[in-house]
Design a protein around this motif. Structure first.
Motif, PDB file in Angstrom:
ATOM      1  N   LYS A   1      -9.937  -2.148   5.966  1.00  0.00           N
ATOM      2  CA  LYS A   1     -10.105  -1.127   7.011  1.00  0.00           C
ATOM      3  C   LYS A   1      -8.770  -0.662   7.584  1.00  0.00           C
ATOM      4  CE  LYS A   1     -14.730  -2.369   8.433  1.00  0.00           C
ATOM      5  NZ  LYS A   1     -14.870  -3.816   8.125  1.00  0.00           N
ATOM      6  N   ARG A   2      -7.722  -1.424   7.314  1.00  0.00           N
ATOM      7  CA  ARG A   2      -6.429  -1.045   7.900  1.00  0.00           C
ATOM      8  C   ARG A   2      -5.598  -0.322   6.834  1.00  0.00           C
ATOM      9  NH1 ARG A   2      -1.948  -5.021  10.444  1.00  0.00           N
ATOM     10  NH2 ARG A   2      -0.618  -3.381  11.306  1.00  0.00           N
ATOM     11  N   LEU A   3      -5.584   0.989   6.926  1.00  0.00           N
ATOM     12  CA  LEU A   3      -4.909   1.781   5.897  1.00  0.00           C
ATOM     13  C   LEU A   3      -3.433   1.934   6.226  1.00  0.00           C
ATOM     14  CD1 LEU A   3      -7.386   4.782   5.419  1.00  0.00           C
ATOM     15  CD2 LEU A   3      -7.446   2.513   4.413  1.00  0.00           C
ATOM     16  N   PRO A   4      -2.595   1.977   5.197  1.00  0.00           N
ATOM     17  CA  PRO A   4      -1.218   2.398   5.456  1.00  0.00           C
ATOM     18  C   PRO A   4      -1.263   3.822   6.032  1.00  0.00           C
ATOM     19  CG  PRO A   4      -1.486   1.599   3.190  1.00  0.00           C
ATOM     20  CD  PRO A   4      -2.854   1.697   3.780  1.00  0.00           C
ATOM     21  N   SER A   5      -0.340   4.140   6.919  1.00  0.00           N
ATOM     22  CA  SER A   5      -0.384   5.460   7.556  1.00  0.00           C
ATOM     23  C   SER A   5       0.056   6.539   6.564  1.00  0.00           C
ATOM     24  CB  SER A   5       0.551   5.477   8.760  1.00  0.00           C
ATOM     25  OG  SER A   5       1.887   5.392   8.294  1.00  0.00           O
ATOM     26  N   GLU A   6      -0.252   7.787   6.916  1.00  0.00           N
ATOM     27  CA  GLU A   6       0.199   8.893   6.052  1.00  0.00           C
ATOM     28  C   GLU A   6       1.710   8.898   5.924  1.00  0.00           C
ATOM     29  OE1 GLU A   6      -1.234  12.794   6.685  1.00  0.00           O
ATOM     30  OE2 GLU A   6      -3.327  12.164   6.458  1.00  0.00           O
ATOM     31  N   GLY A   7       2.369   8.585   7.034  1.00  0.00           N
ATOM     32  CA  GLY A   7       3.840   8.539   7.019  1.00  0.00           C
ATOM     33  C   GLY A   7       4.336   7.466   6.055  1.00  0.00           C
ATOM     34  N   GLN A   8       3.659   6.322   6.058  1.00  0.00           N
ATOM     35  CA  GLN A   8       4.076   5.243   5.145  1.00  0.00           C
ATOM     36  C   GLN A   8       3.876   5.664   3.690  1.00  0.00           C
ATOM     37  OE1 GLN A   8       1.647   2.158   6.936  1.00  0.00           O
ATOM     38  NE2 GLN A   8       3.467   0.976   7.493  1.00  0.00           N
ATOM     39  N   LEU A   9       2.749   6.325   3.409  1.00  0.00           N
ATOM     40  CA  LEU A   9       2.509   6.759   2.028  1.00  0.00           C
ATOM     41  C   LEU A   9       3.526   7.826   1.617  1.00  0.00           C
ATOM     42  CD1 LEU A   9      -1.402   6.865   1.775  1.00  0.00           C
ATOM     43  CD2 LEU A   9       0.155   5.028   1.136  1.00  0.00           C
ATOM     44  N   ARG A  10       3.854   8.709   2.569  1.00  0.00           N
ATOM     45  CA  ARG A  10       4.876   9.736   2.251  1.00  0.00           C
ATOM     46  C   ARG A  10       6.219   9.079   1.954  1.00  0.00           C
ATOM     47  NH1 ARG A  10       2.671  13.028   6.069  1.00  0.00           N
ATOM     48  NH2 ARG A  10       4.122  12.305   7.664  1.00  0.00           N
ATOM     49  N   ALA A  11       6.526   8.009   2.714  1.00  0.00           N
ATOM     50  CA  ALA A  11       7.799   7.312   2.480  1.00  0.00           C
ATOM     51  C   ALA A  11       7.825   6.700   1.079  1.00  0.00           C
ATOM     52  CB  ALA A  11       8.013   6.234   3.544  1.00  0.00           C
ATOM     53  N   LEU A  12       6.657   6.269   0.595  1.00  0.00           N
ATOM     54  CA  LEU A  12       6.608   5.704  -0.763  1.00  0.00           C
ATOM     55  C   LEU A  12       6.869   6.788  -1.800  1.00  0.00           C
ATOM     56  CD1 LEU A  12       3.395   3.459  -0.685  1.00  0.00           C
ATOM     57  CD2 LEU A  12       5.759   2.783  -0.291  1.00  0.00           C
ATOM     58  N   THR A  13       6.169   7.914  -1.649  1.00  0.00           N
ATOM     59  CA  THR A  13       6.320   8.958  -2.670  1.00  0.00           C
ATOM     60  C   THR A  13       7.729   9.566  -2.612  1.00  0.00           C
ATOM     61  OG1 THR A  13       5.291  10.578  -1.208  1.00  0.00           O
ATOM     62  CG2 THR A  13       3.851   9.477  -2.763  1.00  0.00           C
ATOM     63  N   ALA A  14       8.360   9.443  -1.447  1.00  0.00           N
ATOM     64  CA  ALA A  14       9.739   9.948  -1.332  1.00  0.00           C
ATOM     65  C   ALA A  14      10.709   9.090  -2.145  1.00  0.00           C
ATOM     66  CB  ALA A  14      10.164   9.978   0.135  1.00  0.00           C
ATOM     67  N   LEU A  15      10.247   7.945  -2.629  1.00  0.00           N
ATOM     68  CA  LEU A  15      11.113   7.113  -3.478  1.00  0.00           C
ATOM     69  C   LEU A  15      11.136   7.624  -4.925  1.00  0.00           C
ATOM     70  CD1 LEU A  15      10.093   3.593  -2.097  1.00  0.00           C
ATOM     71  CD2 LEU A  15      12.230   4.819  -1.673  1.00  0.00           C
TER      72      LEU A  15
ATOM     73  N   ILE B   1       0.488   0.396 -11.721  1.00  0.00           N
ATOM     74  CA  ILE B   1      -0.345   0.780 -10.577  1.00  0.00           C
ATOM     75  C   ILE B   1      -0.505  -0.476  -9.727  1.00  0.00           C
ATOM     76  CG2 ILE B   1      -2.513   0.448 -11.893  1.00  0.00           C
ATOM     77  CD1 ILE B   1      -3.655   2.793 -10.122  1.00  0.00           C
ATOM     78  N   ALA B   2      -0.463  -0.301  -8.416  1.00  0.00           N
ATOM     79  CA  ALA B   2      -0.507  -1.481  -7.542  1.00  0.00           C
ATOM     80  C   ALA B   2      -1.338  -1.195  -6.300  1.00  0.00           C
ATOM     81  CB  ALA B   2       0.911  -1.886  -7.141  1.00  0.00           C
ATOM     82  N   ARG B   3      -2.042  -2.228  -5.838  1.00  0.00           N
ATOM     83  CA  ARG B   3      -2.753  -2.158  -4.558  1.00  0.00           C
ATOM     84  C   ARG B   3      -1.715  -2.239  -3.446  1.00  0.00           C
ATOM     85  NH1 ARG B   3      -4.749  -7.323  -4.035  1.00  0.00           N
ATOM     86  NH2 ARG B   3      -6.221  -6.630  -2.471  1.00  0.00           N
ATOM     87  N   ILE B   4      -1.986  -1.537  -2.371  1.00  0.00           N
ATOM     88  CA  ILE B   4      -1.066  -1.623  -1.234  1.00  0.00           C
ATOM     89  C   ILE B   4      -1.872  -1.621   0.062  1.00  0.00           C
ATOM     90  CG2 ILE B   4      -0.623   0.892  -1.262  1.00  0.00           C
ATOM     91  CD1 ILE B   4       2.280   0.118  -0.406  1.00  0.00           C
ATOM     92  N   GLY B   5      -1.427  -2.405   1.028  1.00  0.00           N
ATOM     93  CA  GLY B   5      -2.151  -2.474   2.300  1.00  0.00           C
ATOM     94  C   GLY B   5      -1.577  -3.582   3.162  1.00  0.00           C
ATOM     95  N   TYR B   6      -2.403  -4.060   4.079  1.00  0.00           N
ATOM     96  CA  TYR B   6      -1.987  -5.178   4.921  1.00  0.00           C
ATOM     97  C   TYR B   6      -2.660  -6.434   4.395  1.00  0.00           C
ATOM     98  CZ  TYR B   6       0.159  -1.845   7.998  1.00  0.00           C
ATOM     99  OH  TYR B   6       0.982  -0.868   8.498  1.00  0.00           O
TER     100      TYR B   6
END
Ligand SMILES: Cc1cc2nc3c(=O)[nH]c(=O)nc-3n(C[C@H](O)[C@H](O)[C@H](O)COP(=O)(O)O)c2cc1C
Length: 395
Positions: free
Chosen positions: A177-191, A364-369
């Motif tokens: 239920k605890r999703l990474p934020s949109e900002g966090q996902l954007r930071a990943l794709t910015a890599l 491909i990898a799972r990501i979360g808390y």
């Protein structure tokens, strides 16, 4: 049971407290006192940065890189006093699930990135020349080196390097239920770089479809005896085996230890599709895929060996930045593997990810808390250093 979530595994394997009690008595040990990974198997996580010369110090970090099935398929030749050469340890391959050694080469990329970052931590820079004697063919790897590395003074620490000893592959269900934020996902794709595109999603419908596919991939691998047995052979059951091998798939701690000693959890039981242990492995994977709030994947323009190295380097950089952000990461590679029985599921995954040849999704990898987990075993870095003449001609 590849990559176990030990606590759940136990719950499902035993099917009852009575069995637990009997086994505990049979084992005759203080169950809760036994750590999942014995101290002797994880010394390199504590001693990183030590070594007699700068190359050994850099290597002491590099061995902490993520790598397929924790085989640590790396061999090092020290050359002169400021160079080294990286080879694949061809006694540590995965011919069934990784028939072209694509994942093994990704693991070389993870190692190189960690080596470069580790050298920076001890004040050195690395010049890396890939495949100095030519690249491996598409069908398999050979005796030629993966890279020549030249170290020179004047390096500085990349901030990501501080996470080398803290990074883990978190093989546990995440908080769905605890999703990474949109900002966090954007930071990943910015890599993303010119060499590797990073994409991520937390969109519920898409994640649900991908979870289903990931579980399907796991089921295909597990129900196919030749691919599943490759993992079973690499399982290290209990602290004695884990401390002895310091590689592979470690199953230890608490009740697993007791049940291993009592002969209840054995390699044979794990391999038997009618056993509780076998079903527990699949249930565990279901729990992990269900506990997946978001996914991240890495695509290269082609599938050359250089692409695979670039994917490994990008994966490790992302894993370190994710660690610093307090997120958990866990690769799930079954669907990406190149054997005939997986081909249909791989095709569906690529359609879902909208990926077309010649580009290749490499990871491909799972990501979360996720929960805090123990570090995975590592061999002593000195065991990677092989005598030069056996490996190659002079530098
Ligand atoms: C190319 C590659 C593929 C991997 N695939 C999987 C996988 O399918 N399932 C899994 O649980 N871990 C996978 N891993 C993670 C490794 O199992 C992990 O790195 C290794 O056990 C060492 O543990 P650590 O990353 O916590 O140090 C993969 C790692 C790499 C580099």
């Amino acid at each position: 049971m590849p990559h176990a979530n030990r606590r759940r595994f136990l719950k499902w394997t035993l099917g009852g407290f009575a069995a637990l009690t009997t086994a505990a008595v049979a084992g005759g040990v203080g169950v809760s006192l036994i750590p999942e990974v014995p101290d002797a198997a994880i010394t390199p996580w504590r001693t990183a940065g030590q070594g007699q010369d700068v190359r050994e110090r850099a290597l002491s970090y590099a061995v902490l890189a993520p790598n397929p099935h924790n085989l640590q398929s790396w061999l090092i030749e020290l050359v002169g006093d400021d160079r080294m050469r990286l080879y694949v340890d061809r006694s540590r391959l995965l011919p069934e699930t990784d028939p072209f050694s694509r994942q093994i080469v990704i693991g070389q990329g993870c190692f190189l990135e960690t080596l470069v970052l580790g050298a920076g931590l001890v004040g050195y820079r690395c010049a890396v020349s890939l495949f100095p004697q030519g690249s491996f063919g598409a069908d398999g790897i050979d005796h030629r080196p993966v890279a020549d590395i030249h170290l020179s003074a004047g390096g500085s620490a990349d901030p990501l390097a501080a996470a080398i000893t803290l990074r883990r592959s978190v093989k546990e269900p995440f908080d769905a239920k605890r999703l990474p934020s949109e900002g966090q996902l954007r930071a990943l794709t910015a890599l993303s770089t010119a060499d590797v595109r990073v994409e991520a999603t937390a969109a519920p419908d898409r994640v649900a479809r991908l979870r289903g596919l990931l579980y399907e991939g796991m089921e295909i691998e597990t129900r196919l005896p030749r691919t599943y047995m490759e993992s079973v052979k690499l399982m290290r059951i209990g602290s004695t085996e884990i401390a002895q091998y310091r590689d592979g798939i470690d199953l230890g701690g608490g009740m697993i230890e007791v049940l291993g000693r009592a002969g209840i959890i054995t390699r044979e039981a794990l391999a038997d599709p009618t056993s509780n242990s076998f079903q527990a492995g699949l249930d565990l994977y279901k729990a992990m895929t269900d506990g997946t709030p978001a996914l991240v994947w890495f695509t290269t323009p082609g599938n050359r060996r250089e692409d695979q190295i670039a994917a490994g380097r990008a994966y490790q950089r992302l894993a370190l930045s994710v660690t610093q952000a307090g997120l958990a990461l866990h690769p799930m590679s079954q669907l990406l593997q190149e054997y005939p029985e997986m081909a249909g599921a791989l095709k569906r995954l690529l359609a879902e990810l909208d990926s077309k040849a010649p580009e290749r999704v490499q990871m491909i990898a799972r990501i979360g808390y996720g929960p805090e987990v123990s570090p995975a075993p590592r061999r002593d870095p000195a065991t990677l250093i092989a005598p030069g003449p056996k490996l190659s001609m002079a530098f």
